[in-house]
Structure formats: structure tokens, C-alpha cells
Enzyme design. Structure first.
Site, PDB file in Angstrom:
ATOM      1  N   ARG A  63       1.213  -1.296  -0.241  1.00  0.00           N
ATOM      2  CA  ARG A  63       0.045   0.289   0.178  1.00  0.00           C
ATOM      3  C   ARG A  63       0.855   1.240   0.282  1.00  0.00           C
ATOM      4  NH1 ARG A  63      -2.894  -3.015  -2.114  1.00  0.00           N
ATOM      5  NH2 ARG A  63      -5.311  -3.435  -0.363  1.00  0.00           N
TER       6      ARG A  63
ATOM      7  N   ASP B  84       4.321  -0.739  -6.486  1.00  0.00           N
ATOM      8  CA  ASP B  84       2.248  -0.790  -7.908  1.00  0.00           C
ATOM      9  C   ASP B  84       1.346   0.528  -6.892  1.00  0.00           C
ATOM     10  OD1 ASP B  84       1.099  -2.503  -9.439  1.00  0.00           O
ATOM     11  OD2 ASP B  84       0.179  -3.139  -7.527  1.00  0.00           O
TER      12      ASP B  84
ATOM     13  N   GLU C  73      -3.193   7.690  -5.105  1.00  0.00           N
ATOM     14  CA  GLU C  73      -2.637   6.616  -6.439  1.00  0.00           C
ATOM     15  C   GLU C  73      -4.709   7.087  -6.738  1.00  0.00           C
ATOM     16  OE1 GLU C  73      -2.060   2.270  -4.887  1.00  0.00           O
ATOM     17  OE2 GLU C  73      -4.160   1.799  -5.393  1.00  0.00           O
TER      18      GLU C  73
ATOM     19  N   HIS D  73      -1.004  -0.134 -10.039  1.00  0.00           N
ATOM     20  CA  HIS D  73      -1.868  -1.081  -9.057  1.00  0.00           C
ATOM     21  C   HIS D  73      -2.091  -2.345  -9.969  1.00  0.00           C
ATOM     22  CE1 HIS D  73      -3.690  -1.509  -4.636  1.00  0.00           C
ATOM     23  NE2 HIS D  73      -3.620  -2.544  -5.220  1.00  0.00           N
TER      24      HIS D  73
HETATM   25  P1  NAD Z   1      -1.445 -11.830   5.355  1.00  0.00           P
HETATM   26  O1  NAD Z   1      -2.552 -10.750   5.770  1.00  0.00           O
HETATM   27  O2  NAD Z   1      -1.355 -12.913   4.339  1.00  0.00           O
HETATM   28  O3  NAD Z   1       0.297 -10.778   5.926  1.00  0.00           O
HETATM   29  C1  NAD Z   1       0.599  -9.513   6.170  1.00  0.00           C
HETATM   30  C2  NAD Z   1       1.563  -9.588   7.015  1.00  0.00           C
HETATM   31  O4  NAD Z   1       1.706  -8.430   7.987  1.00  0.00           O
HETATM   32  C3  NAD Z   1       0.863 -11.009   8.319  1.00  0.00           C
HETATM   33  O5  NAD Z   1       1.977 -11.426   8.597  1.00  0.00           O
HETATM   34  C4  NAD Z   1       1.159  -9.299   9.373  1.00  0.00           C
HETATM   35  O6  NAD Z   1       1.662 -10.605  10.621  1.00  0.00           O
HETATM   36  C5  NAD Z   1       2.014  -8.865   8.704  1.00  0.00           C
HETATM   37  N1  NAD Z   1       2.358  -7.399  10.058  1.00  0.00           N
HETATM   38  C6  NAD Z   1       1.370  -6.596  10.055  1.00  0.00           C
HETATM   39  N2  NAD Z   1       1.509  -5.424  10.663  1.00  0.00           N
HETATM   40  C7  NAD Z   1       2.600  -5.669  10.464  1.00  0.00           C
HETATM   41  C8  NAD Z   1       3.519  -5.189  11.359  1.00  0.00           C
HETATM   42  N3  NAD Z   1       3.652  -3.941  11.653  1.00  0.00           N
HETATM   43  N4  NAD Z   1       5.076  -4.839  11.048  1.00  0.00           N
HETATM   44  C9  NAD Z   1       5.268  -6.303  10.486  1.00  0.00           C
HETATM   45  N5  NAD Z   1       4.595  -6.926   9.696  1.00  0.00           N
HETATM   46  C10 NAD Z   1       3.597  -6.731  10.072  1.00  0.00           C
HETATM   47  O7  NAD Z   1      -1.184 -10.668   4.085  1.00  0.00           O
HETATM   48  P2  NAD Z   1      -1.118 -10.785   3.184  1.00  0.00           P
HETATM   49  O8  NAD Z   1      -2.399 -11.300   1.556  1.00  0.00           O
HETATM   50  O9  NAD Z   1      -0.068 -11.040   2.419  1.00  0.00           O
HETATM   51  O10 NAD Z   1      -0.946  -9.062   1.599  1.00  0.00           O
HETATM   52  C11 NAD Z   1       0.103  -8.208   2.057  1.00  0.00           C
HETATM   53  C12 NAD Z   1      -0.743  -7.050   1.633  1.00  0.00           C
HETATM   54  O11 NAD Z   1      -0.343  -7.088   0.466  1.00  0.00           O
HETATM   55  C13 NAD Z   1      -2.029  -6.506   1.894  1.00  0.00           C
HETATM   56  O12 NAD Z   1      -2.239  -5.357   3.071  1.00  0.00           O
HETATM   57  C14 NAD Z   1      -2.405  -5.709   0.856  1.00  0.00           C
HETATM   58  O13 NAD Z   1      -2.352  -4.017   1.249  1.00  0.00           O
HETATM   59  C15 NAD Z   1      -1.153  -5.924  -0.601  1.00  0.00           C
HETATM   60  N6  NAD Z   1      -2.092  -6.239  -1.720  1.00  0.00           N
HETATM   61  C16 NAD Z   1      -1.492  -5.746  -2.660  1.00  0.00           C
HETATM   62  C17 NAD Z   1      -2.367  -6.115  -3.458  1.00  0.00           C
HETATM   63  C18 NAD Z   1      -1.452  -5.772  -5.544  1.00  0.00           C
HETATM   64  O14 NAD Z   1      -2.527  -5.508  -5.899  1.00  0.00           O
HETATM   65  N7  NAD Z   1      -0.719  -4.878  -4.856  1.00  0.00           N
HETATM   66  C19 NAD Z   1      -2.829  -6.757  -4.396  1.00  0.00           C
HETATM   67  C20 NAD Z   1      -3.025  -8.007  -2.698  1.00  0.00           C
HETATM   68  C21 NAD Z   1      -2.984  -7.225  -1.357  1.00  0.00           C
END
Ligand code: NAD
Length: 339
Positions: A234, A258, A263, A295
Site C-alpha cells: 500500500r 505498484d 493513487e 496497482h
Molecule cells: P497477510 O495478512 O497474509 O500478511 C500480512 C503480514 O503482515 C502478516 O504476517 C502480519 O503479521 C504482518 N504485519 C502486520 N502488521 C505488521 C507490522 N506492523 N509490521 C510488520 N509486519 C506486520 O496479507 P497478504 O495477503 O500477504 O497481503 C499483504 C498486503 O498486500 C495487503 O495488506 C495489501 O495491502 C497488499 N496487497 C496488494 C495487492 C496489489 O495488487 N498490489 C494485492 C493484494 C494485497
């Protein structure tokens, strides 16, 4: 169920309509984002379906509630664009798609990394112009490099798995270490240690008040000279102004994005005939060592099929009064955080 689908692009409509043959919801598609200005479009719909740049702040949610909409189906994983406390206090039900294809985002992340390193974006243009010189295209072997992964959930773990295949050293930082990553040989370290040691840093944690501007001037000052920074999570994780200063000084040697803090005004639209008004974004576009996609990381047929199926299943569960595994509330988040 009657559902108002906001921020609709042709591909959203295609995948949702295909999946809906198994559900029979009454879907009405709107192109605009959902925001306080457009909320009246939802009148008469018990449910809205929204995406990453719809803005569900307190006043929009209150207005939605007043016009009788009490179900919000996010067709994405992140929910930083929604005021969950307000939604829960109004008794609104919120569902999301927690996982659709971590591989889609992980593969795009590694794509940005490889393209920046081997300068595919520059080589492509050169060769098309008949310029076969290699000057300025020097890359580095990925094998043996140290990659710091911040957030080692589903996407971070998929990135770790791919980069393990490249022979990289893996460092991780997460509030909850992932045993699958540890099994790959990832070493969990404190954030400052990851900043100090990593040649490449990639962000995969959610945007929360704790992670907002995680990459700021202070963090950048701790990084290796010429570090590569990738953000497919994000935009708000990065203080873009500080990153621009890091690029100008050479501390940041490569930047792959991305996502971008502002955005909402740019991405998912064709602005090619207009002057970009965002000077920060325009400055980013001037660097030869910055590669930005809009994105796009989630954008595979596998992911869109799963997003559509899960979103419509979530709505069917709520309509039938069944428990929905993908429902989130302020209370459930507090419980998870306390566990
Ligand atoms: P997920 O919930 O499986 O993993 C997120 C991880 O971040 C978890 O292990 C959690 O413990 C950790 N976390 C939470 N707070 C934290 C902190 N303060 N410091 C360090 N780690 C922390 O989520 P995911 O499916 O892996 O997705 C991750 C992120 O990717 C989503 O939150 C979303 O913002 C982003 N995303 C982007 C796209 C894209 O198209 N660019 C698509 C999907 C998701």
C-alpha cells in the site's frame, strides 16, 4: 441480493458476471468510486461492492446506513480505505477477500525487482530504436544477495519462496514470524537490522496506523547505499517525499512501486491526454531507476476469477444468514490482535 458495484472497470464486470451465473445476485455496475459525493447511487441497494480506492470514511458510512445499505463487500484483501470502527458501531456487515492469489502479487513483485536490476524497461526502448549499446544497463547477480521482506504473511511468504529459488539470503520482519519462511532459512531480525543488511527491501505488511510511513527519512538513512526498494503493498507505507530525497542522494538505487500514497486520483484511469497535477508523482517519473506500475500486481485471470467467486459467495452467505468466514469487524480485529 441487489448489489451496487462501485469503481467498475470492464474486467470487473466480465469476471463478476461470469461468476454470478452460479449465484444469481442482481448486480448493478457503477463506474465512479464510492465516496461521500457518490453515495446516493447506493440508494435502494442493501449491499455495495467496493475496491481499493473507494473511500468509506465515517460520514460516507453514516450516509450509507441512513439510505438502508448495511452490507459492504470489499473485492480486495486490504481494508485501510474503510473506517471499520464506524461500520461496526453502525451494525454494518463487512466482508472481504482475504486471499485470492498471493502468487499473482508475489510474481509481480519479483518482476519489478528483475526489471529494475536488469533494466528491461530501458533496454526495451533502446533496442526498438536500434540502439544496441549496453552502457548504463549493468545489473547484478541476484544469487547470494540479501533480501529483506517486511510482512511475511501470504504474499511475503510467496516472495520468499521465489527468491529462495534464486539463491538469495532471506531476512524477515513481522510481528508474527511465519514458520514456512523460517523453514526456507529466513532469519527474522529487528527492523533496523533488516534496513542495515538488506540489498533489496520489499514491503508486504498491511497499511495500519503502526505501518504508515514505515519507510521514512530515518529508515532510509539506515539502509545500504544503493538499496533496492519495492512496494507492492500500500502506498502509505512509504513517505514518498523522503524516498525522492533518497533517490536524489543515491541512497536508494532502485525503486519499484505498484502502489502510491495518492493513487486514488490517478490509478485505474487513462490520464494520458491530461497534465498530471501531482508534482510528487511527476517527479518520480523522471528517475531512470524508478519503475511504477498502476496497482496491477493482483491483475491475473486466476486472481480475478477467485475475487469474483469469493465476493459473490460472501454476499450469498450474508443473504442466507450463514456465518461468513470472510466477515471482519472492529471486535474481531481486536480479538485477533490480543491473541
Ligand atoms: P497477510 O495478512 O497474509 O500478511 C500480512 C503480514 O503482515 C502478516 O504476517 C502480519 O503479521 C504482518 N504485519 C502486520 N502488521 C505488521 C507490522 N506492523 N509490521 C510488520 N509486519 C506486520 O496479507 P497478504 O495477503 O500477504 O497481503 C499483504 C498486503 O498486500 C495487503 O495488506 C495489501 O495491502 C497488499 N496487497 C496488494 C495487492 C496489489 O495488487 N498490489 C494485492 C493484494 C494485497
Amino acid at each position: 441480493m441487489k448489489v451496487a458495484v462501485f469503481s467498475t472497470r470492464p474486467y470487473d464486470r466480465l469476471f463478476l458476471e461470469q461468476a454470478n451465473s452460479a449465484f444469481g445476485h442482481e448486480l448493478t455496475f457503477f463506474e465512479p468510486h464510492l465516496s461521500f459525493e457518490t453515495v446516493s447511487l447506493a440508494a435502494g441497494f442493501p449491499a455495495v461492492c467496493v475496491f481499493v480506492n473507494d473511500r468509506l470514511d465515517a460520514r460516507t458510512l453514516m450516509r450509507l446506513n441512513e439510505i438502508g445499505t448495511d452490507i459492504i463487500a470489499l473485492r480486495c484483501a486490504g481494508f485501510n480505505n474503510l473506517d471499520l470502527d464506524t461500520a461496526s458501531s453502525l451494525g454494518m456487515k463487512v466482508v472481504r477477500v482475504p486471499a485470492y492469489s498471493p502468487h499473482a502479487v508475489a510474481e509481480h513483485t519479483v518482476g519489478l525487482l528483475l526489471a529494475l536490476n536488469r533494466k528491461f524497461h530501458r533496454a526495451f526502448n533502446r533496442v526498438r530504436e536500434g540502439n544496441f549499446s549496453l552502457d548504463g544497463l549493468l545489473g547484478f547477480d541476484l544469487h547470494g544477495r540479501t533480501v529483506g521482506i517486511i510482512g511475511t504473511g501470504k504474499i511475503g511468504a510467496a516472495v520468499a519462496q521465489i527468491l529462495n529459488g534464486f539463491g538469495c539470503e532471506l531476512l524477515g520482519y513481522d510481528v508474527t514470524p511465519n514458520p514456512d519462511c523460517e523453514a526456507l532459512g529466513m532469519r527474522y531480525v529487528e527492523l533496523h537490522e533488516l534496513f542495515r543488511q538488506a540489498d533489496i527491501i520489499t514491503l508486504h505488511c498491511p497499511l495500519t496506523p503502526q505501518t504508515h510511513h514505515l519507510i521514512d527519512a530515518e529508515a532510509i538513512a539506515q539502509m545500504k547505499q544503493g538499496v533496492m526498494l519495492i512496494n507492492t503493498s500500500r502506498g502509505g507505507l512509504i513517505d514518498t517525499r523522503a524516498v525522492i530525497r533518497g533517490l536524489k542522494s543515491g541512497r536508494i538505487g532502485y525503486l519499484g512501486l505498484d502502489v502510491y500514497e495518492e493513487e486514488e486520483e490517478l490509478f485505474f484511469e487513462d490520464h494520458s491526454g491530461q497534465v498530471i497535477q501531482d508534482d510528487i508523482f511527476a517527479r518520480l517519473l523522471t528517475f531512470p531507476n524508478v519503475l511504477i506500475t498502476a496497482h496491477q500486481a493482483f491483475f491475473t485471470d486466476t486472481a480475478l476469477t477467485r475475487i469474483a467467486q469469493t465476493t459473490l459467495q460472501n454476499l450469498a452467505d450474508l443473504e442466507a444468514g450463514r456465518d461468513c468466514p470472510n466477515q471482519i469487524s472492529a471486535q474481531s480485529l481486536r480479538k485477533t490482535a490480543a491473541a
